[in-house]
Design a protein around this motif. Structure first.
Motif, PDB file in Angstrom:
ATOM      1  N   ASN A  17       0.830  -1.207   0.000  1.00  0.00           N
ATOM      2  CA  ASN A  17       0.000   0.000   0.000  1.00  0.00           C
ATOM      3  C   ASN A  17       0.862   1.255   0.000  1.00  0.00           C
ATOM      4  OD1 ASN A  17      -2.597   0.874  -0.208  1.00  0.00           O
ATOM      5  ND2 ASN A  17      -2.998   0.925   1.978  1.00  0.00           N
ATOM      6  N   LYS A  18       1.931   1.246   0.808  1.00  0.00           N
ATOM      7  CA  LYS A  18       2.831   2.402   0.902  1.00  0.00           C
ATOM      8  C   LYS A  18       3.561   2.641  -0.414  1.00  0.00           C
ATOM      9  CE  LYS A  18       3.775   2.547   5.882  1.00  0.00           C
ATOM     10  NZ  LYS A  18       4.803   2.349   6.931  1.00  0.00           N
ATOM     11  N   LYS A  19       3.859   1.529  -1.121  1.00  0.00           N
ATOM     12  CA  LYS A  19       4.561   1.658  -2.396  1.00  0.00           C
ATOM     13  C   LYS A  19       3.596   1.943  -3.548  1.00  0.00           C
ATOM     14  CE  LYS A  19       8.919  -0.707  -1.805  1.00  0.00           C
ATOM     15  NZ  LYS A  19       9.943  -1.521  -2.493  1.00  0.00           N
ATOM     16  N   ALA A  20       2.340   2.131  -3.191  1.00  0.00           N
ATOM     17  CA  ALA A  20       1.288   2.413  -4.177  1.00  0.00           C
ATOM     18  C   ALA A  20       1.167   1.296  -5.209  1.00  0.00           C
ATOM     19  CB  ALA A  20       1.562   3.748  -4.869  1.00  0.00           C
ATOM     20  N   ASN A  21       1.475   0.072  -4.772  1.00  0.00           N
ATOM     21  CA  ASN A  21       1.325  -1.080  -5.657  1.00  0.00           C
ATOM     22  C   ASN A  21      -0.040  -1.701  -5.386  1.00  0.00           C
ATOM     23  OD1 ASN A  21       1.543  -3.400  -7.205  1.00  0.00           O
ATOM     24  ND2 ASN A  21       3.709  -3.685  -6.713  1.00  0.00           N
ATOM     25  N   LYS A  61       7.916 -12.131  -8.264  1.00  0.00           N
ATOM     26  CA  LYS A  61       8.772 -10.943  -8.319  1.00  0.00           C
ATOM     27  C   LYS A  61       8.134  -9.760  -7.597  1.00  0.00           C
ATOM     28  CE  LYS A  61      11.065 -12.177 -12.653  1.00  0.00           C
ATOM     29  NZ  LYS A  61      11.149 -11.904 -14.117  1.00  0.00           N
ATOM     30  N   LEU A  62       6.834  -9.596  -7.775  1.00  0.00           N
ATOM     31  CA  LEU A  62       6.130  -8.495  -7.117  1.00  0.00           C
ATOM     32  C   LEU A  62       6.209  -8.628  -5.596  1.00  0.00           C
ATOM     33  CD1 LEU A  62       2.893  -8.218  -9.320  1.00  0.00           C
ATOM     34  CD2 LEU A  62       4.686  -6.489  -9.100  1.00  0.00           C
ATOM     35  N   MET A  63       6.007  -9.862  -5.109  1.00  0.00           N
ATOM     36  CA  MET A  63       6.024 -10.091  -3.664  1.00  0.00           C
ATOM     37  C   MET A  63       7.430  -9.939  -3.089  1.00  0.00           C
ATOM     38  SD  MET A  63       3.279 -13.215  -3.153  1.00  0.00           S
ATOM     39  CE  MET A  63       3.501 -13.220  -1.355  1.00  0.00           C
ATOM     40  N   LYS A  64       8.431 -10.421  -3.799  1.00  0.00           N
ATOM     41  CA  LYS A  64       9.814 -10.315  -3.324  1.00  0.00           C
ATOM     42  C   LYS A  64      10.264  -8.852  -3.245  1.00  0.00           C
ATOM     43  CE  LYS A  64      10.813 -14.769  -3.011  1.00  0.00           C
ATOM     44  NZ  LYS A  64      11.133 -15.441  -1.738  1.00  0.00           N
ATOM     45  N   SER A  65       9.678  -8.014  -4.111  1.00  0.00           N
ATOM     46  CA  SER A  65      10.103  -6.607  -4.171  1.00  0.00           C
ATOM     47  C   SER A  65       9.730  -5.813  -2.927  1.00  0.00           C
ATOM     48  CB  SER A  65       9.501  -5.932  -5.413  1.00  0.00           C
ATOM     49  OG  SER A  65       8.103  -5.775  -5.268  1.00  0.00           O
ATOM     50  N   ILE A  66       8.796  -6.331  -2.116  1.00  0.00           N
ATOM     51  CA  ILE A  66       8.377  -5.571  -0.920  1.00  0.00           C
ATOM     52  C   ILE A  66       8.846  -6.225   0.386  1.00  0.00           C
ATOM     53  CG2 ILE A  66       6.361  -4.565  -2.066  1.00  0.00           C
ATOM     54  CD1 ILE A  66       4.649  -6.652  -0.578  1.00  0.00           C
ATOM     55  N   CYS A  67       9.591  -7.314   0.295  1.00  0.00           N
ATOM     56  CA  CYS A  67      10.041  -8.026   1.502  1.00  0.00           C
ATOM     57  C   CYS A  67      10.838  -7.127   2.441  1.00  0.00           C
ATOM     58  CB  CYS A  67      10.895  -9.234   1.120  1.00  0.00           C
ATOM     59  SG  CYS A  67       9.960 -10.579   0.398  1.00  0.00           S
ATOM     60  N   SER A 126      11.093  -3.780   2.678  1.00  0.00           N
ATOM     61  CA  SER A 126      10.343  -2.672   3.282  1.00  0.00           C
ATOM     62  C   SER A 126       9.307  -3.174   4.286  1.00  0.00           C
ATOM     63  CB  SER A 126       9.657  -1.835   2.199  1.00  0.00           C
ATOM     64  OG  SER A 126       8.797  -2.641   1.416  1.00  0.00           O
ATOM     65  N   ALA A 127       8.848  -4.442   4.081  1.00  0.00           N
ATOM     66  CA  ALA A 127       7.869  -5.024   5.009  1.00  0.00           C
ATOM     67  C   ALA A 127       8.538  -5.628   6.235  1.00  0.00           C
ATOM     68  CB  ALA A 127       7.049  -6.094   4.297  1.00  0.00           C
ATOM     69  N   GLY A 128       9.851  -5.880   6.128  1.00  0.00           N
ATOM     70  CA  GLY A 128      10.568  -6.497   7.244  1.00  0.00           C
ATOM     71  C   GLY A 128      10.219  -7.956   7.416  1.00  0.00           C
ATOM     72  N   VAL A 129       9.944  -8.641   6.281  1.00  0.00           N
ATOM     73  CA  VAL A 129       9.581 -10.061   6.303  1.00  0.00           C
ATOM     74  C   VAL A 129      10.621 -10.848   5.511  1.00  0.00           C
ATOM     75  CG1 VAL A 129       7.820 -11.774   5.717  1.00  0.00           C
ATOM     76  CG2 VAL A 129       7.128  -9.485   6.449  1.00  0.00           C
ATOM     77  N   SER A 130      11.047 -11.984   6.055  1.00  0.00           N
ATOM     78  CA  SER A 130      12.062 -12.815   5.398  1.00  0.00           C
ATOM     79  C   SER A 130      11.617 -13.260   4.012  1.00  0.00           C
ATOM     80  CB  SER A 130      12.352 -14.051   6.254  1.00  0.00           C
ATOM     81  OG  SER A 130      13.152 -14.981   5.542  1.00  0.00           O
ATOM     82  N   LYS A 131      12.525 -13.147   3.035  1.00  0.00           N
ATOM     83  CA  LYS A 131      12.212 -13.554   1.660  1.00  0.00           C
ATOM     84  C   LYS A 131      11.910 -15.050   1.564  1.00  0.00           C
ATOM     85  CE  LYS A 131      14.576  -9.982  -1.005  1.00  0.00           C
ATOM     86  NZ  LYS A 131      15.536  -9.691  -2.090  1.00  0.00           N
ATOM     87  N   ASP A 132      12.453 -15.824   2.505  1.00  0.00           N
ATOM     88  CA  ASP A 132      12.215 -17.268   2.503  1.00  0.00           C
ATOM     89  C   ASP A 132      10.748 -17.619   2.761  1.00  0.00           C
ATOM     90  OD1 ASP A 132      14.881 -17.717   2.058  1.00  0.00           O
ATOM     91  OD2 ASP A 132      15.386 -18.007   4.167  1.00  0.00           O
TER      92      ASP A 132
END
Length: 260
Positions: free
Chosen positions: A117-121, A205-211, A213-219
């Motif tokens: 939401n913050k990234k306007a995606n 790719k879309l989900m990995k791009s916000i990891c 900034s979200a502070g969530v592990s890419k794994d």
């Protein structure tokens, strides 16, 4: 002569289309066979080389991925009637419990929504909510259309099986608003710039791009984990594994038991 040519792969592709394989399955089979063809180079397909390629896959990929790629190649061999080239899949111990370290939590999911939401995606924001509200597979997202939102249900036709997925009223409300703002007149809601339905790679790719900034592990962040979160949440509330299997589109309840 067991030479894998582009012409033979094209014929295999036509065969898969006639067999009514889904577009995702079709793409995967051709991708896996083409990768094997490129590895072979000018060599002929022989069992000893297939086994060597299998070992290469084992060294570079997870067992489930190796078996998936070998399945594609074996299907090609069956089509070409090169039965002597087929190899066995890797034996994997059946997973009885979900791995908590790899599962996305509700709070982490909410962090991902906030980051999107913050990234306007807005597309990713709506997409994640759609999967997590319905439990549908990524390959089924193409059936979330303007018409489905109007009716409050999507008719899924995947891998020769048809089922109905109910869209919650709250999801329909926010999707209706999104459709109006994006001026989507008809068809699938989640598409690429070219108008094609988003696939697993696009969403990944879309989900990995916000990891970050979200502070969530890419794994923990990949599309299928949203479906897992839906399943675990539903079972924790309803304790009905049979109904959950029906909602998820599992042909066997045993597949669903991992969430219990």
């Amino acid at each position: 002569m067991k030479k894998i040519t582009n012409e033979l792969i094209k014929k295999f592709e036509s065969y898969l289309i006639n067999e009514e394989k889904s577009s995702a399955t079709l793409e995967k089979y051709i991708r896996d066979v083409t990768a094997f063809q490129e590895w072979l180079g000018e060599r002929k397909a022989e069992k000893v080389l297939v086994m060597e390629y299998k070992q290469k896959l084992i060294e570079n990929y997870a067992p489930a991925s190796v078996n998936s790629m070998l399945s594609s190649i074996n299907s090609f061999f069956e089509y070409a009637q090169w039965f002597e080239c087929k190899v066995k899949s890797i034996k994997i111990q059946r997973q009885i419990f979900a791995n908590k370290d790899k599962e996305l939590t509700k709070s982490e999911y909410e962090k991902l929504l906030t980051a999107a939401n913050k990234k306007a995606n807005k597309k990713l924001y709506m997409l994640m909510q759609t999967i997590c509200s319905t439990g549908i597979r990524v390959s089924e997202l193409q059936y979330i259309s303007t018409d489905a939102v109007k009716k409050g249900k999507a008719v899924i036709n995947c891998k020769g099986k048809m089922r109905v997925v109910i869209l919650p009223k709250q999801l329909c409300r926010i999707l209706s608003s999104y459709i109006k703002k994006q001026k989507i007149l008809s068809g699938a809601i989640f598409v690429t710039g070219n108008g094609k339905p988003l696939d697993r790679s696009n969403i990944w790719k879309l989900m990995k791009s916000i990891c970050e900034s979200a502070g969530v592990s890419k794994d923990k962040v990949f599309p299928h984990n949203l479906r897992h979160l839906f399943a675990r949440t539903y079972y924790s509330l309803e304790k009905d594994v049979v109904r959950l299997a029906d909602i998820l589109g599992h042909s066997s309840v045993n597949t669903t038991r991992i969430y219990t």
